[in-house]
Every structure is written in C-alpha cells, then in structure tokens.
Design a protein around this motif. Structure first.
Motif, PDB file in Angstrom:
ATOM      1  N   UNK A   1       0.887  -1.041   0.025  1.00  0.00           N
ATOM      2  CA  UNK A   1       0.357   0.273  -0.177  1.00  0.00           C
ATOM      3  C   UNK A   1       0.699   1.338   0.075  1.00  0.00           C
ATOM      4  N   UNK A   2       1.951   1.285   0.371  1.00  0.00           N
ATOM      5  CA  UNK A   2       3.114   2.204   0.306  1.00  0.00           C
ATOM      6  C   UNK A   2       4.051   2.156  -1.311  1.00  0.00           C
ATOM      7  N   UNK A   3       3.748   1.427  -2.217  1.00  0.00           N
ATOM      8  CA  UNK A   3       4.032   1.550  -3.016  1.00  0.00           C
ATOM      9  C   UNK A   3       4.928   0.220  -3.207  1.00  0.00           C
ATOM     10  N   UNK A   4       5.034  -0.384  -2.807  1.00  0.00           N
ATOM     11  CA  UNK A   4       6.813  -1.037  -2.899  1.00  0.00           C
ATOM     12  C   UNK A   4       6.246  -2.364  -3.416  1.00  0.00           C
ATOM     13  N   UNK A   5       6.256  -2.574  -4.266  1.00  0.00           N
ATOM     14  CA  UNK A   5       5.362  -4.112  -4.799  1.00  0.00           C
ATOM     15  C   UNK A   5       4.166  -3.813  -5.010  1.00  0.00           C
ATOM     16  N   UNK A   6       4.101  -4.510  -5.744  1.00  0.00           N
ATOM     17  CA  UNK A   6       1.960  -4.973  -6.025  1.00  0.00           C
ATOM     18  C   UNK A   6       1.753  -6.274  -6.353  1.00  0.00           C
ATOM     19  N   UNK A   7       2.696  -7.020  -6.015  1.00  0.00           N
ATOM     20  CA  UNK A   7       2.159  -8.796  -5.870  1.00  0.00           C
ATOM     21  C   UNK A   7       1.909  -9.245  -4.157  1.00  0.00           C
ATOM     22  N   UNK A   8       1.241 -10.137  -3.926  1.00  0.00           N
ATOM     23  CA  UNK A   8       1.763 -10.576  -2.383  1.00  0.00           C
ATOM     24  C   UNK A   8       1.723 -11.976  -2.714  1.00  0.00           C
ATOM     25  N   UNK A   9       2.427 -12.661  -2.564  1.00  0.00           N
ATOM     26  CA  UNK A   9       2.053 -14.508  -2.865  1.00  0.00           C
ATOM     27  C   UNK A   9       2.267 -15.027  -1.530  1.00  0.00           C
ATOM     28  N   UNK A  10       1.643 -15.682  -1.296  1.00  0.00           N
ATOM     29  CA  UNK A  10       1.019 -16.642  -0.208  1.00  0.00           C
ATOM     30  C   UNK A  10       0.271 -18.210  -0.517  1.00  0.00           C
ATOM     31  N   UNK A  11       1.188 -19.383   0.156  1.00  0.00           N
ATOM     32  CA  UNK A  11       1.210 -20.690  -0.253  1.00  0.00           C
ATOM     33  C   UNK A  11       0.956 -21.927   0.724  1.00  0.00           C
ATOM     34  N   UNK A  12       0.890 -22.360   0.960  1.00  0.00           N
ATOM     35  CA  UNK A  12      -0.425 -23.433   1.270  1.00  0.00           C
ATOM     36  C   UNK A  12       0.358 -24.579   0.825  1.00  0.00           C
ATOM     37  N   UNK A  13       1.225 -25.419   1.676  1.00  0.00           N
ATOM     38  CA  UNK A  13       2.300 -26.100   1.448  1.00  0.00           C
ATOM     39  C   UNK A  13       1.443 -27.523   2.558  1.00  0.00           C
ATOM     40  N   UNK A  14       1.875 -29.007   1.570  1.00  0.00           N
ATOM     41  CA  UNK A  14       0.860 -29.961   2.111  1.00  0.00           C
ATOM     42  C   UNK A  14       1.552 -31.244   3.356  1.00  0.00           C
TER      43      UNK A  14
ATOM     44  N   UNK B   1      -7.310  -3.347  -1.481  1.00  0.00           N
ATOM     45  CA  UNK B   1      -6.374  -2.725  -1.896  1.00  0.00           C
ATOM     46  C   UNK B   1      -6.181  -2.703  -3.466  1.00  0.00           C
ATOM     47  N   UNK B   2      -7.002  -1.253  -4.187  1.00  0.00           N
ATOM     48  CA  UNK B   2      -6.455  -1.445  -5.404  1.00  0.00           C
ATOM     49  C   UNK B   2      -5.467  -1.362  -6.091  1.00  0.00           C
ATOM     50  N   UNK B   3      -5.544  -3.148  -6.578  1.00  0.00           N
ATOM     51  CA  UNK B   3      -4.608  -2.569  -8.245  1.00  0.00           C
ATOM     52  C   UNK B   3      -2.986  -3.572  -7.569  1.00  0.00           C
ATOM     53  N   UNK B   4      -3.590  -4.089  -5.872  1.00  0.00           N
ATOM     54  CA  UNK B   4      -2.909  -4.748  -5.617  1.00  0.00           C
ATOM     55  C   UNK B   4      -3.298  -6.267  -5.776  1.00  0.00           C
ATOM     56  N   UNK B   5      -1.950  -7.355  -6.746  1.00  0.00           N
ATOM     57  CA  UNK B   5      -2.614  -8.405  -6.574  1.00  0.00           C
ATOM     58  C   UNK B   5      -2.237  -9.605  -5.622  1.00  0.00           C
TER      59      UNK B   5
ATOM     60  N   UNK C   1       1.709 -30.649  -6.229  1.00  0.00           N
ATOM     61  CA  UNK C   1       2.203 -29.708  -7.440  1.00  0.00           C
ATOM     62  C   UNK C   1       0.671 -28.392  -6.449  1.00  0.00           C
ATOM     63  N   UNK C   2       1.591 -26.975  -8.020  1.00  0.00           N
ATOM     64  CA  UNK C   2       1.157 -25.744  -6.808  1.00  0.00           C
ATOM     65  C   UNK C   2      -0.508 -25.093  -8.316  1.00  0.00           C
ATOM     66  N   UNK C   3      -1.517 -25.376  -7.328  1.00  0.00           N
ATOM     67  CA  UNK C   3      -2.278 -24.588  -8.101  1.00  0.00           C
ATOM     68  C   UNK C   3      -2.786 -23.212  -7.591  1.00  0.00           C
ATOM     69  N   UNK C   4      -2.811 -22.557  -8.624  1.00  0.00           N
ATOM     70  CA  UNK C   4      -2.937 -20.927  -8.384  1.00  0.00           C
ATOM     71  C   UNK C   4      -3.484 -19.944  -8.763  1.00  0.00           C
ATOM     72  N   UNK C   5      -4.234 -19.549  -7.889  1.00  0.00           N
ATOM     73  CA  UNK C   5      -5.528 -18.617  -8.333  1.00  0.00           C
ATOM     74  C   UNK C   5      -5.131 -16.915  -7.581  1.00  0.00           C
ATOM     75  N   UNK C   6      -5.120 -16.066  -8.523  1.00  0.00           N
ATOM     76  CA  UNK C   6      -5.047 -14.616  -8.679  1.00  0.00           C
ATOM     77  C   UNK C   6      -5.673 -14.129  -7.846  1.00  0.00           C
ATOM     78  N   UNK C   7      -6.114 -12.931  -7.279  1.00  0.00           N
ATOM     79  CA  UNK C   7      -7.041 -11.701  -6.923  1.00  0.00           C
ATOM     80  C   UNK C   7      -6.588 -10.247  -7.069  1.00  0.00           C
ATOM     81  N   UNK C   8      -7.748  -9.440  -7.845  1.00  0.00           N
ATOM     82  CA  UNK C   8      -7.133  -8.648  -8.373  1.00  0.00           C
ATOM     83  C   UNK C   8      -8.414  -7.191  -8.338  1.00  0.00           C
ATOM     84  N   UNK C   9      -9.242  -6.413  -8.193  1.00  0.00           N
ATOM     85  CA  UNK C   9      -9.659  -5.414  -8.181  1.00  0.00           C
ATOM     86  C   UNK C   9      -8.895  -4.430  -8.178  1.00  0.00           C
ATOM     87  N   UNK C  10      -8.814  -3.962  -9.589  1.00  0.00           N
ATOM     88  CA  UNK C  10      -7.952  -2.384 -10.351  1.00  0.00           C
ATOM     89  C   UNK C  10      -8.835  -1.178  -9.644  1.00  0.00           C
TER      90      UNK C  10
END
Length: 662
Positions: A56-69, A205-209, A219-228
C-alpha cells in the motif's frame, strides 16, 4: 458454618511472569484470540498484514501466499525487505526486535505517517508472536544489496543472522513457518480461509495482486485476486446487473481526535454502495482489516442512512398519516455497502481486529455520509424515488409480518400458564429473560433437592423423567411423540429448527422466543448422569443447534468429593483437586466421602456448589467446530456400529474404572 472452595493459598510467592517465547506459547489465546484453528488463522493474517502495508505504500504490487501440504505457510512480498541488520539506536540487531520482541516495529510514533501512513500491523505483536508460536520459522530477506536469512525453532533462533552479498534486483521478504501443535489445537487451515482473506484484501487494496498457491500432490494450484478499482468494482460484482441504483464511490479525508486531551490523527474514508431488491450485503474494512463485528463504521453507517432517508421521506411526504418511522432493518434489506477506511491511529476492540471503537472515526463518517446522502438525493431524484419506495415496501412488509406473527402467537399460547401445561415444571418469578435460568435435572428426587436449593426469583427447574430418546438414531416421528422432549421444547419456548410435518405442534425456531438466558444441564457425576447429559445435549444439537452455537447451553459441574476437617468443608470436582486438598491438609485427621447424587444433597451444599452464581462452576457448551461435534455424536450415539467398535477397542481401556462391570 464457614466453607472453603478447596483452592490453593494465594500469597506473595504465587506471582510469576512468563518470559521469552512462553509469553505466546503458553497463552496464545491472549495474542491470537484463540488457541484453536481461528487463532492459527489469525497468525497468518499478522504476517500478511506487514506485506500489505508495504504494497500500500507503493513497494511491490504482488503478494504471494503458499499453503504447503505439510501445513506450513509462506508469505512473500516484493517490498523493501524487513530490516534485520544492526540497529545503532537500540544497540541490538533489528531481527531481534522484529522476531523476538513483542511491541517492537517500524510503525510506532507515526501519527503523521512518516513511514507507514495507514498501517494494518500497528501493534508490533504479529511477526514476533507468529514466530514464537511456530514449530519452525524461516525468514529470507533481500535489501541493501544483501541476502539475509534466519532460522527459528519453537521460538529460539538457531545459527544467528546469515548475511551474503546479493546482486539481484528483487527486494522483499519471504517468511515460511509451520504453526506448532504444541501451541494450537489445530493447524490444518482450510483452503477456503485463504481464498476468502485474499479476495477481501484485493478488494480493499486496489491494483494489488494477491496470489494464492495451494500444494496438492506435490503440484501447485494458483489463484489470483485483483480489483483494479477496489471497492466500487466489488460492489458492482456483488449487486449484479439488476441493481436498483448504480454503485457510487465517495471518498474524503478528515482530521480530529477521540478525546479533547488526545492528539489529532488523520482518517481517510472511502465508501461504495448501491441499492438492490435482491441482494443485501454490508462489509466494513479498516486499514485493510475486515471488521467482522463492525464497531464505529457500522454505527456511523446506520445512523447516517436512517437519518438521511427518514429526512427525505418526510420532506417528500412519503409517509402515510401517523405512520411510524423507518428502522435500520428496512434499509439494510436492500443495501449493498462496503466501507474501506484508514486512519493513522486505530483503536481495535482487541488484538484480533474484528471491530474498532474510534469515536472520531464514527463522528467523521456519520457527518460525511449524511451530507453526501443529502446531495445525492438532490442530484439523483429518480434513484432517490426508487430507494424511498423500496425502503417503505420493506418497512410495511416487516410490520405486517410482525403483526401476523404476534396474532398467531397469541392465538396459540392464549393465557394458559406454561407451568400448568408441563408436568412438574417449576417456573421462576422474574419475567426478565436476561436473568432467567433453566436447570434441567434428572428425576423427581433431584427436582426436590434443586427446588429447595435454588433462588426462586430467577431459577426454574425442568425434570427429565427417565432416559431421553437418542435423537441421532430416532426419526422425527418418534422424537415428536416423546412427551419428555416435547415438554422440554415447550419450556424452552423457541421452537425447533426442523421442518417436518410431525413437528406440527412445534413452532418454527425463533431465538427471540427463548424464555431463558441460560439452559443448565444438571445431572449426577456418575455414568448414568453423564449418559443423560449426553442425550440431552444430543437432543438440543439436533433440534435447536443455535442454542449451542450462541452459547446459551451450560453444564453444571457437580463435585466428586466432599472433604471435611473440623468445621471446614472442601469440595473437589476432580481427582487432581482432591489430591491438592489432601496434600494441603497433610497429616490432619479429615473425613472424605464421594459426593452423593443430587437428590441426596443438602440444600445449602447444592446452593453453594451447583446453583449460586458466585460459587458454582458452569461449563459453556459452545463447539467451535460443529462438523466435528456431529461426527463425535454420530460415532458415540448414531448408527456407525463398526466405527464405535473401533473407538471402544482403541480408547476403552481409559474408562474401565467407570464401567459398571460385575
């Protein structure tokens, strides 16, 4: 005769302080709100909060969270990287402050927003508390041309800070940890939690993926959320294509204080809403945290919308003669509303951040919404007319339904006192449902004892004659032919949560008709008593589960032993308490006897141990996991014979002393 509760002495040597990781590991509920799955989930959100603040402070526009087995979790951001090197001012390494010190961080003394203007993670607890509550916690950080790594196990750092040159362009923090089963009772966080949380964070958090990776079979199943466009896109999604009005977006900034002697702080208010005759959804967010219980913004929204719409209806002459004023429920039924507010100073009701109580936030938002609504009605007369019409339809429908319900209730109940219609039920005097307590007891002898022991002002008694039906195995036909069950349901007064023609004499469930503030199951502390207790709980679970979920059902603990020494009496509720009391008495000549059944107890003992709110012990029956409760009830009382056989084979040896075997 003076009585003793059997507690250990409380003196100067009784005080002790938890230190280091034990401050979290031994009391996780204080920090995370629970030592169960909900607390484990909150720990995840604490780490995620710091990544959100960076984005939100403008440092990076993507956050990844992983749930491991293996049930470990990883959060990675592309911000500036958490500072972990030497801190000259504090004369410590920053990693010690961030990961090992509660109430340390880069967001204090920040009312003017020099660092994080509007921060979600302001309390300085999250990263350290999550690390302390983990089986292991690994941090990998890129910043200032270096790669830093740290490894912790059960709150203890192993190997110190590792630092190496880094030539890559990427900066940011990556934390991977496994919640510790020694701290939490359950660490298997479901996929749905991650999907829900990340979608909500994308909304506010508009625009952040927000990218979710779930490991399944390696294997990893990936889902993205973003509201511009943030919340306005979300409101448009919620309301669909057939909304009554087009979604609007309003935003402002205000400055003020909660109290005259407190400093000013800034508030950024953002709301989006529309009206609909098919959907009603209301959500509040503050500094990106979903306020499940609302607080200040909820109160502001209710006050502003009722005031503004009521004023418009009066101004336009929409009310009929002598018609009552609209209520919040009439508006809520047709409103889709999302608020997304930020402040440089936030007062959460507790660490779990589900509600805020900032007085200035409430005042500023109320004033802002009232003034904006007034302008909106002037500038959008066609939409204003549709809103007014729908709110009045809701109001008049509600009033008609309430009138019909009261007429039916009056017709069904008449003026007959329930104590005359249910055999041996003993009512209490007060009609105040906030005070009334119902004791469900076994048999006539217990009824007599409890009746002599109770406070007749607020404690009623319902005896259960014989063993109640097993409501998991019996069908509704048998259940509603049981006089014991139907009488108990009549006394409760709230109806049943089943739709079956054989329950025609039972009203549909309505919590507002519950006649009691507490429903207390009071049975003997023996095998028969435990079985009756379980059968009553099973009945409530199947027919009125909301009473359990909302915390109305209690179990009265009965003491197992009565220990006497001279003129003093101790009551021990379990073997451990008995041992402690006997250790305290030492070689003194005492008498000890196993407590009698409820029907044989003296009234003063019953009042002291079981009935008196000041000295009794009640266990609130409030299952956190209804699915698990259903499985256990079904295993022990249902038709799963093979499962019950296996369970007895595996666990029966633990209860041989209680078995009635001759």
């Amino acid at each position: 005769m003076p009585k003793s509760t059997g507690k250990q002495q409380y003196g100067n040597d009784s005080i002790s302080a938890l230190k280091g990781a034990d401050r979290v590991r031994k009391r996780p509920g204080v920090i995370f709100g629970s030592d169960g799955l909900e607390g484990c989930e909150h720990a995840v959100f604490e780490i995620l909060s710091n990544a959100i603040d960076e984005a939100r402070e403008g440092h990076g526009d993507t956050i990844t969270i992983t749930r491991y087995e293996d049930k470990s979790i990883e959060v990675e951001d592309f911000g500036r990287g958490c500072p972990v090197d030497w801190n000259e001012k504090e004369q410590k390494f920053n990693w010690e402050l961030v990961f090992c010190e509660l109430y340390a961080g880069g967001k204090y003394n920040n009312l003017e927003g020099d660092n994080y203007e509007y921060s979600l993670g302001l309390n300085g607890l999250g990263t350290c508390a999550t690390q302390y509550a983990s089986e292991y916690f690994d941090a990998l950080i890129h910043r200032d041309g270096f790669e830093y790594s740290l490894h912790f196990e059960k709150g203890e750092n192993i190997g110190g800070l590792q630092k190496a040159p880094w030539s890559g362009k990427k900066t940011g923090s990556r934390f991977r940890w496994k919640p510790d089963l020694d701290v939490f009772t359950d660490i298997n966080i479901p996929v749905e939690f991650f999907l829900d949380v990340l979608k909500r964070q994308a909304v506010v958090n508009a625009g952040v993926t927000f990218r979710f990776r779930n490991q399944v079979n390696g294997k990893f199943e990936t889902t993205d959320f973003q509201y511009q466009n943030g919340i306005v896109d979300y409101v448009r999604e919620l309301s669909g294509e057939n909304a009554l009005t087009t979604p609007v977006f309003w935003q402002t900034e205000r400055r003020g204080r909660d109290r005259a002697d407190k400093p000013d702080y800034k508030v950024k208010l953002s709301v989006s809403f529309c009206f609909s005759n098919t959907v009603n959804i209301i959500e509040h967010y503050h500094n990106s945290s979903w306020l499940e219980h609302g607080g200040s913004p909820e109160k502001a929204m209710r006050s502003a919308f009722v005031s503004a719409i009521d004023a418009y209806l009066r101004q336009q002459g929409k009310y009929q003669k002598a018609e009552s004023k609209i209520t919040w429920n009439d508006i809520q039924d047709c409103l889709v509303f999302v608020s997304n507010n930020f402040s440089t100073q936030t007062s959460y009701e507790n660490q779990t951040k589900k509600a805020i109580n900032n007085k200035f936030v409430q005042e500023a938002m109320t004033d802002f919404l009232k003034s904006q609504m007034e302008v909106y009605f002037i500038e959008n007369p066609f939409d204003a007319g549709k809103i007014a019409e729908q709110v009045l339809i809701n109001k008049r429908s509600r009033e008609s339904a309430e009138k019909a319900r009261l007429n039916i209730k009056k017709k069904l109940s008449g003026n007959v006192d329930i104590s005359n219609r249910v055999q041996k039920f003993v009512d209490c005097r007060t009609k105040d449902t906030e005070r009334r307590e119902l004791y469900i007891v076994e048999g006539d002898s217990a009824l007599g004892s409890v009746k002599l022991s109770r406070d007749a002002e607020f404690q009623g008694i319902m005896p259960v004659r014989g063993k109640i039906l097993n409501c998991l195995k019996a069908d509704f036909g048998k259940i509603f032919k049981s006089e014991i069950i139907t009488d108990l349901l009549k006394v409760l007064g709230c109806g049943v949560e089943v739709h079956d023609k054989r329950a025609k004499d039972m009203a549909d469930f309505d919590l507002m008709n519950l006649r009691w503030n507490k429903v207390v199951i009071c049975t003997d502390a023996d095998v028969d008593g435990y079985q009756i207790r379980t059968l009553i709980l099973t009945m409530l679970y199947r027919l009125t589960p909301t009473l359990i979920q909302r915390g109305y059902v209690y179990i009265a603990e009965s003491p197992l032993y009565e220990i006497n020494y001279k003129e003093k009496t101790w009551f021990a509720y379990n073997e451990t308490e008995k041992t402690n009391i006997l250790d305290e008495l030492g070689d003194r000549k005492y008498t000890i006897q196993r407590s009698k059944g409820l029907g044989e107890n003296e009234p003063d003992m019953m009042w002291l141990t079981t009935m008196n709110p000041a000295t009794r012990r009640l266990i609130k029956v409030m299952p956190e996991d209804v699915e698990r409760t259903a499985q256990v009830f079904d295993l022990l009382l249902g038709d799963n014979l093979s499962g019950r056989k296996d369970h007895i084979a595996e666990n029966g040896y633990k209860y041989l002393e209680l078995a009635d075997i001759s």
